[in-house]
Every structure is written in structure tokens, then in C-alpha cells.
Motif scaffolding. Structure first.
Motif, PDB file in Angstrom:
ATOM      1  N   GLY A  63       0.781  -1.231   0.000  1.00 35.78           N
ATOM      2  CA  GLY A  63       0.000   0.000   0.000  1.00 35.78           C
ATOM      3  C   GLY A  63       0.806   1.270   0.000  1.00 35.78           C
ATOM      4  O   GLY A  63       0.258   2.361  -0.180  1.00 35.78           O
ATOM      5  N   ALA A  64       2.132   1.184   0.182  1.00 39.30           N
ATOM      6  CA  ALA A  64       2.952   2.395   0.308  1.00 39.30           C
ATOM      7  C   ALA A  64       3.419   2.961  -1.026  1.00 39.30           C
ATOM      8  O   ALA A  64       3.884   4.105  -1.093  1.00 39.30           O
ATOM      9  CB  ALA A  64       4.168   2.095   1.182  1.00 39.30           C
ATOM     10  N   TRP A  75      -1.433   9.877  -5.374  1.00 39.49           N
ATOM     11  CA  TRP A  75      -2.011   9.003  -4.360  1.00 39.49           C
ATOM     12  C   TRP A  75      -1.103   7.796  -4.185  1.00 39.49           C
ATOM     13  O   TRP A  75      -0.693   7.182  -5.183  1.00 39.49           O
ATOM     14  CB  TRP A  75      -3.385   8.477  -4.768  1.00 39.49           C
ATOM     15  N   THR A  76      -0.813   7.406  -2.948  1.00 37.85           N
ATOM     16  CA  THR A  76      -0.268   6.073  -2.729  1.00 37.85           C
ATOM     17  C   THR A  76      -1.411   5.079  -2.906  1.00 37.85           C
ATOM     18  O   THR A  76      -2.589   5.456  -2.963  1.00 37.85           O
ATOM     19  CB  THR A  76       0.317   5.917  -1.318  1.00 37.85           C
ATOM     20  N   PHE A  80      -5.343   5.823  -2.208  1.00 36.64           N
ATOM     21  CA  PHE A  80      -6.350   5.554  -3.239  1.00 36.64           C
ATOM     22  C   PHE A  80      -7.434   4.626  -2.687  1.00 36.64           C
ATOM     23  O   PHE A  80      -8.634   4.893  -2.833  1.00 36.64           O
ATOM     24  CB  PHE A  80      -5.665   4.920  -4.448  1.00 36.64           C
ATOM     25  N   THR A  81      -7.027   3.547  -2.020  1.00 39.31           N
ATOM     26  CA  THR A  81      -7.985   2.593  -1.457  1.00 39.31           C
ATOM     27  C   THR A  81      -8.885   3.265  -0.423  1.00 39.31           C
ATOM     28  O   THR A  81     -10.102   3.034  -0.400  1.00 39.31           O
ATOM     29  CB  THR A  81      -7.243   1.413  -0.818  1.00 39.31           C
ATOM     30  N   ASN A  82      -8.301   4.092   0.432  1.00 38.99           N
ATOM     31  CA  ASN A  82      -9.095   4.784   1.449  1.00 38.99           C
ATOM     32  C   ASN A  82     -10.138   5.697   0.820  1.00 38.99           C
ATOM     33  O   ASN A  82     -11.277   5.792   1.303  1.00 38.99           O
ATOM     34  CB  ASN A  82      -8.190   5.585   2.377  1.00 38.99           C
ATOM     35  N   LEU A 113     -12.876   9.400 -11.562  1.00 40.94           N
ATOM     36  CA  LEU A 113     -13.559   8.357 -12.327  1.00 40.94           C
ATOM     37  C   LEU A 113     -13.106   6.975 -11.854  1.00 40.94           C
ATOM     38  O   LEU A 113     -13.926   6.076 -11.634  1.00 40.94           O
ATOM     39  CB  LEU A 113     -13.288   8.553 -13.819  1.00 40.94           C
ATOM     40  N   LEU A 114     -11.795   6.796 -11.675  1.00 44.68           N
ATOM     41  CA  LEU A 114     -11.274   5.505 -11.227  1.00 44.68           C
ATOM     42  C   LEU A 114     -11.754   5.183  -9.818  1.00 44.68           C
ATOM     43  O   LEU A 114     -12.136   4.037  -9.522  1.00 44.68           O
ATOM     44  CB  LEU A 114      -9.748   5.528 -11.254  1.00 44.68           C
TER      45      LEU A 114
END
Length: 577
Positions: A63-64, A75-76, A80-82, A113-114
Motif C-alpha cells: 500500500g505504500a 495518491w499512494t 487511493f484505497t481509502n 472516475l477511477l
């Protein structure tokens, strides 16, 4: 996530498939019954898009790693996931979006969008991809057809959709330059939600993932319904090709370690070429993603240099313009190791030019469809240089391929037939079009409408299109769509659209119209009229206007081929472009 194993001596492609599927658990095969038909499928891959996001974290430096780059924003993977999780909770809390609900995205290439695609998928809802070039009239059709009532849009799309809000009961959320123009704003909604926990909605692998609109042989585009299983099997088909590559072509003993993959997205994200083999694949491949708002060859060169881009995939026009811009700016773009094309056939001469200019890169081609989640046929490197007219070989291991004649019988090797594919990647259906679905999907086999042949070595050459589609720079245009708009003009009695060859775009739109008795018109008048009915890229480059009837064939239908040949002959005679 993927163990990149090399082997010496080199394996045949068939041996590499056997080795990978039997020794790497990620690519182990099994069978599954999908809508009554049995398919080969990957046994151990993530079952849906939310699982793909979470399973990819290890490949992204836990994730880093830097994951998403857009202009000055970064974005890391964890960041992005958060944001995906926060937006998923916004959809549930603020808009009561639940499993199966369609949510439309109408914008150019923005990071939001992503994020929205995965947020929507994470709660089992369905992303409706809206073509950002469509007019208000075309947007009206797609929103009615998909039943999407929540729409995320940027400025230009907000303005085009505003006239539809009251009639369709839409909720508009402005994104980027669309904020402040709609009832709600993306950044305000995101700021008000701090919950970064993953949603816990149960999602089945055969649930619907997305609807993408694809031009067809009817006047309106068809909504292609893709499932999570279809998208995931496509992603891991491509990932497996990367695992097989060093087995078939082992690197030199003293070759340096391969750099981290870094992908530049230059094609619209409302098309499957950008979303699936670029965006979705980037996550388990451990790749960084750089995003361009719109195509600009000079800017693309600068991004490749700055972000050390390794993978470039666009329509052939973009590859040619990237080459020209790199030469003009004096950059070698030596980090590129893959330059692919899709959406249209690359001219053979361009293959040699690209291979000479970018010796470190595998020049590649591919064929796939929205209906196949973009997976299909392809090749790269020396194979492609040696066969620039071919589309390549079928990507293993979950696809099957055959070529059918008009009666549905398989034709012998070397003879032309309709390309027909069977795989778990195939669409579920055309939205709200059971008859159109039944025409192309039979017992799991998809009749693609593309004609071609396969040689004894398994290489496929695409010779023609059965359906009347013009591919302008990778954008599919229905001839009947253009004709339908032309027929609305009061002076037009009959219209026929067809492709015109174009050095840069591959094809562009031409048309011939017959005027009504006593009436006249001009190309300028017709194009001004068309601007309110169809997107600009569909408007004909040239329109031939005549008072006499258009030529007809034996069945009394307009003879499109004869008319096209007649019009092209007139260009040759006059020297006009």
C-alpha cells in the motif's frame, strides 16, 4: 502477487501455458457453469473488483507505493484505497445506493472516475460508463436505457445533462470543474466522510460489474453488461501473459532486473481499452498509473520522461504522434518497454518505424471488444514486426476461438469466417436487448461481427467487418447512427454512411445523401444540423449530395460498398481530400 519465473531453454507458448497453470496457484484452472454453459475459468483469482483491490495491496508495496498520478496530484495505493472506501460509504449513506443500482459516470479522464468505479463496484452497484463526447440527445438515450438516476459529471457533461434532470429525475454530482454547477459536489461529499473501512456487501462473482456502451448496427448504441467474473478473468489473462513472456523469451543472464511497471493512460476511460488492460490490470501487476486528461503528444512525452513510464497503449494515431513528438523534443523515451495499439489496425509501415525508434520496447497489437471485456488476440515484439498485418494469437488459457460461415458452420484453417470466441470474459448480455443478445451469444460463443482467418501457426488476420462500423482513431461509429441523424434533415430523402481512409486516424466518416425533390442543401448546412444530434467525431468529413437515388443491390437495399467505391473514385479523379 505474481512470481515472475524465468526458464532456460525457452519454452513454446503451449508449454509455457501448461507450466504456469500447473505450477502457479494463482493461474490454476477449473471449470464453472455460467448461465447454463460450462467454461474454463481461473480457480483462485479474486472473485470481484473489491477483492481485486484488496488482494493487490501486497503487489503495491503493501500500500505504500505511489499508485496514481494526475498532473500535480498523487495518491499512494493506500490513499487511493481509502478514498474508494470513503466514496463507497458516501454512496450508501447519502444516496441510498444498494446492490444492483446503476450509477452513471460522465466525465473526461479524471482520477475521480477511477475511484468511483471501484467505490460503486465495492457495494455491488453497477457503473454505467457514459461517453463524454455525446450530445444531450445521446446522453438522454443512455440514461433512460440504463435507468441510472445518480450521475457524477464534470463541467461540460453537467451542462449537457442539466436539461434532462427534471424529466428523468436525476441527481447530479459535480466533479472537478463541475463542482458548484450541480446540486452536490464530489469534494464536499468526500470531506464529510472519514470512514475508510471496507464495505461488507456480499458480491457474487457473476453479479453485474458495469455497463459500457458500444456502437453497433442499430441507430442507438448498445449497453454491454459486464460481470465481475468476466472482468477478473480478463485481467488475469493479461497478467498471465506477463508471467509467460520470460519463459518463452528468457532474458539474458546479465540482464538487469525489470523496472517497476508504470502505465500511461491516454485513451478515454469510458472505453474498455483504458479501464481493463490499463487500470484494472495495473493493481495486481504492481504498476503505477499516470493519467492524461486529454491526448496531447508533447505532454505525453514529458510524462513518460518524468514518471519513467514503461507501458503505453493507445490507438495507432497516438503511437505515431508520440514518435513524432519525441523526435521533435529530442527524447529517446528509453524507459518504454511496451508500445501497444488497439481500437484500430496499425499501418504496417508504422510497426517498423516504432521498432526502429524504440529498440527497448516491444511494439504490440491487440484485438478485443467491449463485449469480451477487451480480452482477445494479440502479439508483441519480433512476432509483430515479422507479421505487421496480423492481429496475433489468441491469449490463453480461458478462451476458445473458431471461425464460422454464414450458416454457423466452422470453416477450415486459412479460410475467412466470422471470428467467434467463447470465454468467461464474454458479456452477460446487451442491456434491454434480448433479440440482439440472442443474435450474437449462443451456447457461450460470441459472434463478433469481425471477419478473418487463422493460419496453421495460430496467427489471426482480420480481413473485414461484417457489421457496418467505422473505426475513427479507435472510436467506433455506427453507420446507421450517422444515417439516422442525416435523415432528420428536411432536405434529405435518403442517406448512406461509410468509411473513408485517413492517414492519421485510419478511417473517418463519409456519407452520401439524396435530396428531396425541389430541395437543396450543402455539407456546411448538414454538418451544422448534425452537431445538435450526434457527437462531433461522428460528423462526416465529406458528404456527397445528389438528387438521383443512391445505388441499390439485388435485395433493393442501398449498396454501401458500391456507393463508397463511387465516392472514393470521385476523390481520386478530382484530387480532393
Amino acid at each position: 502477487m505474481v512470481d515472475m519465473v524465468t526458464a532456460v531453454p525457452p519454452m513454446t507458448p503451449e508449454a509455457a501455458v501448461q507450466h504456469v497453470t500447473t505450477t502457479n496457484p494463482l493461474f490454476e484452472l477449473t471449470t464453472a457453469t455460467i448461465r447454463g454453459t460450462q467454461f474454463r475459468v481461473f480457480k483462485n483469482i479474486p472473485p470481484h473488483a473489491r477483492a481485486l483491490l484488496h488482494a493487490s495491496r501486497a503487489a503495491q508495496a503493501d500500500g505504500a507505493a505511489d499508485y496514481l498520478v494526475f498532473q500535480d496530484d498523487r495518491w499512494t495505493f493506500d490513499e487511493f484505497t481509502n478514498e474508494v472506501h470513503r466514496m463507497a460509504h458516501v454512496l450508501e449513506r447519502d444516496f441510498a445506493v444498494t446492490k444492483g443500482i446503476p450509477v452513471a459516470i460522465a466525465m473526461r479522464n479524471y482520477p475521480e472516475l477511477l475511484i468511483l468505479v471501484l467505490a460503486i463496484a465495492s457495494i455491488g452497484a453497477v457503473t454505467v460508463f457514459v461517453n463524454a463526447w455525446w450530445t444531450t440527445e445521446e446522453l438522454d438515450y443512455a440514461l433512460r436505457d440504463s435507468d441510472a438516476r445518480l450521475v457524477f459529471a464534470d463541467k461540460d457533461r453537467v451542462e449537457r445533462i442539466q436539461p434532462l434532470v427534471a424529466d428523468l429525475g436525476l441527481t447530479l454530482v459535480g466533479v472537478r470543474d463541475g463542482e458548484g454547477l450541480a446540486g452536490k459536489s464530489y469534494s464536499d461529499l468526500l470531506a464529510a466522510c472519514a470512514d475508510t473501512t471496507a464495505p461488507d456487501v456480499e458480491i457474487d462473482t457473476d453479479d453485474d460489474f458495469a455497463v459500457m456502451y458500444s456502437s453497433g448496427t442499430t441507430g442507438h448504441p448498445k449497453g454491454v453488461v459486464q460481470t465481475h467474473r468476466g472482468a477478473m478473468n480478463a485481467v488475469f489473462t493479461w497478467l498471465m501473459q506477463a508471467v509467460m513472456a520470460p519463459l518463452v523469451n528468457p532474458p539474458e543472464d546479465d540482464a538487469p532486473p525489470a523496472p517497476r511497471p508504470s502505465v500511461l493512460i491516454v485513451t478515454p476511460l469510458f472505453h474498455v481499452t483504458a479501464t481493463h488492460p490499463m487500470f484494472l490490470l495495473s493493481m495486481p501487476a504492481g504498476a503505477k498509473l499516470a493519467l492524461m486528461y486529454k491526448w496531447d503528444a508533447t505532454e505525453a512525452v514529458r510524462i513518460v520522461e518524468k514518471e519513467k513510464i514503461t507501458r503505453f497503449l493507445g490507438v495507432p494515431t497516438q503511437s505515431a504522434e508520440l514518435l513524432q513528438a519525441s523526435e521533435a523534443l529530442g527524447f529517446s523515451l528509453e524507459t518504454l518497454d511496451y508500445i501497444g495499439s488497439g481500437g484500430a489496425k496499425r499501418p504496417a509501415a508504422q510497426v517498423e518505424d516504432l521498432a526502429r525508434k524504440f529498440p527497448n520496447a516491444d511494439i504490440a497489437t491487440g484485438w478485443g471488444m467491449t463485449e469480451t471485456n477487451a480480452v482477445g488476440i494479440g502479439m508483441a515484439g519480433p512476432d509483430y514486426v515479422a507479421r505487421p498485418g496480423s492481429a496475433g494469437r489468441l491469449h490463453p488459457p480461458v478462451q476458445d476461438l473458431k471461425f464460422l460461415d454464414e450458416n454457423g458452420h466452422e470453416v477450415p484453417t486459412g479460410e475467412i469466417g466470422e471470428i467467434t470466441v467463447k470465454s468467461p470474459c464474454n458479456m452477460r448480455c446487451y442491456l434491454n436487448k434480448p433479440e440482439a443478445t440472442a443474435e450474437v451469444l449462443r451456447d457461450g460463443w460470441l459472434r463478433t461481427g469481425d471477419m478473418g482467418f487463422i493460419d496453421s501457426d495460430g496467427y489471426v488476420t482480420i480481413s473485414d467487418r461484417k457489421k457496418n462500423i467505422i473505426i475513427r482513431g479507435g472510436e467506433n461509429i455506427s453507420c446507421l447512427d450517422v444515417e439516422g441523424a442525416l435523415h432528420r434533415h428536411p432536405a434529405v430523402a435518403e442517406a448512406c454512411a461509410f468509411s473513408l481512409p485517413h492517414d492519421r486516424l485510419g478511417e473517418t466518416v463519409g456519407a452520401c445523401v439524396q435530396t428531396r425533390p425541389g430541395q437543396s442543401t450543402s455539407q456546411e448546412e448538414l454538418n451544422a444540423f448534425l452537431a445538435d444530434h450526434i457527437a462531433r467525431f461522428k460528423i462526416p468529413e465529406r458528404i456527397w449530395i445528389q438528387a438521383s437515388p443512391l445505388p441499390r443491390g439485388a435485395t433493393d437495399k442501398t449498396d454501401r460498398r458500391a456507393l463508397r467505391a463511387q465516392c472514393l473514385e470521385s476523390i481520386a479523379e478530382t484530387g480532393a481530400v
